[in-house]
Design a protein around this motif. Structure first.
Motif, short mmCIF file in Angstrom:
data_model
loop_
_atom_site.label_atom_id
_atom_site.label_comp_id
_atom_site.label_asym_id
_atom_site.label_seq_id
_atom_site.Cartn_x
_atom_site.Cartn_y
_atom_site.Cartn_z
N ASP A 181 0.84 -1.20 0.00
CA ASP A 181 0.00 0.00 0.00
C ASP A 181 0.87 1.25 0.00
O ASP A 181 0.48 2.30 0.51
N ILE A 183 2.70 4.58 -0.16
CA ILE A 183 2.28 5.92 -0.52
C ILE A 183 3.47 6.71 -1.05
O ILE A 183 3.34 7.53 -1.95
N ARG A 204 0.39 2.68 -4.17
CA ARG A 204 -0.37 3.95 -4.23
C ARG A 204 0.59 5.11 -4.49
O ARG A 204 0.35 6.23 -4.03
N ASN A 229 0.27 2.25 -10.55
CA ASN A 229 0.33 3.22 -9.48
C ASN A 229 -0.38 4.48 -9.98
O ASN A 229 -0.38 4.74 -11.19
N PRO A 270 -3.55 8.65 -2.02
CA PRO A 270 -4.60 7.97 -2.79
C PRO A 270 -5.21 6.86 -1.95
O PRO A 270 -4.54 6.30 -1.08
N GLU A 273 -7.07 0.78 -3.01
CA GLU A 273 -8.05 0.21 -3.94
C GLU A 273 -8.13 -1.29 -3.80
O GLU A 273 -9.19 -1.89 -3.95
#
Lengths: 284, 347
Positions: A181, A183, A204, A229, A270, A273
């Motif tokens: 995940d 960032i 992300r 991404n 973000p 998802e």
């Protein structure tokens, strides 16, 4: 043969097969033990294994083991330990004391945490933690002290940030962070000057630290996977044409400006998802 | 020189006859030896050196004395400068020595010099041809093996000798050759002794003889075929150290060939499992390399070979059995990523 009677093991047939392999390896002085897919649930089903001091490789992939006995660390000659696809939730601290362990595969288990002091391995070269439930918060403090590490597989975990200490793994050639995940990436990733394989696809990430331009990720001996991404538009546009264009762009003055502006006007990350509820590592 | 002894026995006036050696007269009925008018007692007709009768009556005379063959040779015959034996009959006097005619030979070509004459060249007796060649050699010039003349221009090499090119014509078109002519020693379909032919450059180039990829010259001996080209054995070399492989294993990379040492040095083929330089066969796949016995599934350590089908998982090989055991949701994700990723599979 004088069979040692073992009680309270339901799959007696399988067990004796396992024992036979171990006995045979003992007789032949075979230092490599193949016990993949033998429905082993516990080390107790493998009497004698912990006394095989000459063993250099143990493969226990595709079993149902959930705990590693601390005594395994007594196998001082062990170089390769493959525990891929088991149900391990806990590791003994003693594991990191194994003097010759070079390749450790703990992929596809149920690790939510690594023991304190896990990073003390003196000779570990390849560490596979793919498909577990790990993130930056449950790594032990000395995780990035494994200077001998040349390949680190962390795909299919839950990292949102990669600790900046990653820059200490000077010998790292392969870093796999696929489908976490993440960032952002720390600028220290640019210190890994031996890196020739970087997988960050399916995260992300919106920008890359300009320092990543220090790395040689476009030669024919390098692989850089960065798809899937939510990249900022200029990076996304370059990616359409090819990885080498992304790297060229990252190395440009224009990008440094874009990156700095992006960092100062940081918006919310973000959203996640990926739905990880179906991951087997989540099952308890 | 050898005389014939006649035993004369005749009764004539003995008063005026004396033995040529002892000066005594002869008794009546005594045997008298007469040789060229001189008379001897038989016991006096002996070798002047060993005082023994002449074997088979053969004697040699020198300065009025008679010698048996052996002593004559010992005292007066010349010895051959080569074999050390007496020279009987024709003596060749040359180079301050005596020789049997068969022993006096050219020191270069060993041909007899007795009738051909010789030339003294730096203390050696040489025939005219050899002398010319040695002299030309000292000047850096070749001597034609056919006419023995000095070759002023480039020589034509043929069967290990040098010639004036104009002594030969092209085997194919018959044109008089120049020094560009090529000797063909062997060709597919011909036994070695059938060949040894000379061709002009034009005809030679039309014969389909392989051309060396390094020196661009035709290859008439062993041909090495590698990297899609032909090479002289000694011209097929490591791209780094330029030493010929001479049949040793070579490694190819990007159209170049390397010896084992330099291939590893340059391309760093360390085995992904043992992290050691790979000696012998190398498996290269997924941006990695393996020794033959370490090429295995990364997830169950099952050994694989070049025929084993495997799946790629984070650029590691997964055998079919392992891949099948992967969680369905993971496989679904991997498949989706694979399908959506532009294809750039590293070699």
């Amino acid at each position: 043969m004088n069979e040692v009677p073992v009680s309270c093991i339901p799959a007696a047939g399988k067990m004796s097969k396992t024992k036979k392999i171990i006995d045979e390896a003992c007789d032949l002085q075979n230092p490599e033990l193949d016990l993949a897919d033998k429905s082993v649930t516990s080390f107790e089903e493998m009497p004698g294994l912990l006394n095989m001091l000459n063993v250099t490789r143990i493969t226990l992939s595709h079993n149902k083991i959930n705990a590693i006995p601390p005594g395994l660390a007594n196998l001082v000659n062990l170089e390769i330990l493959n525990l891929f696809d088991n149900q391990i939730t806990d590791l003994p601290i003693s594991l990191s004391q194994m003097p010759k362990l070079r390749i450790l595969n703990l992929g596809m288990n149920r690790l939510n945490i690594l023991p304190r002091g896990f990073g003390a391995f003196p000779a570990l070269e390849v560490l596979d933690l793919t498909y577990n439930n790990l993130n930056e918060k449950n790594l032990p403090g000395n995780f990035f002290m494994m200077e001998t590490l040349r390949a680190l597989y962390l795909a299919d975990n839950d990292f949102e940030y990669l600790p900046s200490e990653i820059g200490q793994l000077k010998n790292l050639q392969i870093l796999v962070l696929r489908e976490n995940d993440l960032i952002e990436l720390p600028k220290e990733i640019g210190d890994l000057n031996r890196l020739r394989e970087l997988h960050i696809q399916g995260n992300r990430l919106t920008v890359l630290p300009p320092e990543i331009g220090n790395l040689d990720l476009v030669s024919n001996k390098a692989v850089f996977r960065m798809e899937f991404n939510p990249w900022v538009t200029p990076i996304g546009d370059q990616l359409q044409v090819g990885i080498s264009h992304v790297i060229d762009y990252i190395r440009s003055e224009t990008y440094k400006y874009v990156y700095n502006r992006h960092q100062s006007a940081k918006g919310p990350p973000p959203p996640i998802e990926a739905d990880k509820s179906k991951k087997l590592s989540r099952l308890v | 020189m050898p005389g014939i002894i006649k035993n004369i026995s005749f009764n004539m006036s003995l008063d005026h006859m004396f033995c040529s050696r002892c000066r005594e007269g002869f008794e009546p009925n005594e045997k008298i030896v007469n040789s060229n008018g001189e008379l001897w007692h038989p016991q006096c007709f002996v070798c002047a050196q060993c005082f023994r009768p002449f074997p088979e009556g053969t004697f040699y005379e020198f300065e009025g004395r008679k010698y048996c063959e052996h002593d004559f040779h010992v005292l007066f015959a010349p010895c051959c400068g080569k074999c050390g034996e007496f020279v009987i009959g024709r003596v060749i006097k040359a180079m301050n020595a005596n020789w049997h005619p068969g022993c006096f030979r050219c020191e270069e070509c060993n041909g007899e010099l007795a009738d051909a004459g010789f030339i003294k060249c730096q203390g050696r007796a040489l025939c005219h041809d050899c002398n010319a060649r040695v002299k030309a050699g000292a000047l850096g010039k070749h001597i034609c093996y056919q006419c023995h003349g000095v070759i002023d221009d480039k020589p034509l090499r043929f069967r290990g000798e040098v010639y004036h090119p104009y002594h030969f014509n092209c085997t194919a078109c018959g044109v008089e050759l120049n020094s560009d002519a090529r000797e063909v020693r062997s060709r597919a379909g011909y036994a070695a002794n059938e060949m040894n032919e000379l061709y002009c450059l034009r005809c030679h180039d039309k014969m389909g003889i392989p051309i060396c990829g390094a020196c661009r010259r035709p290859i008439e001996e062993r041909v090495v075929t590698a990297l899609g080209k032909h090479w002289h054995v000694e011209h097929f070399v490591c791209a780094k150290c330029e030493k010929p492989f001479l049949g040793h294993r070579h490694y190819e990379k990007k159209g170049l060939a390397y010896c084992e040492t330099h291939y590893h040095q340059l391309f760093g083929n360390l085995c992904f499992v043992c992290n050691q330089v790979i000696a012998g066969d190398v498996f290269t796949a997924l941006n990695k390399a393996w020794c033959v016995h370490h090429f295995a599934c990364a997830f169950c350590d099952q050994k694989m070979n070049q025929k084993t089908k495997f799946f790629e998982f984070d650029l590691r090989p997964a055998c079919k059995k392992c891949y099948d055991k992967f969680p369905a949701e993971l496989k679904k994700r991997l498949r989706r990523m694979h399908d959506l990723t532009p294809k750039r599979i590293p070699g």
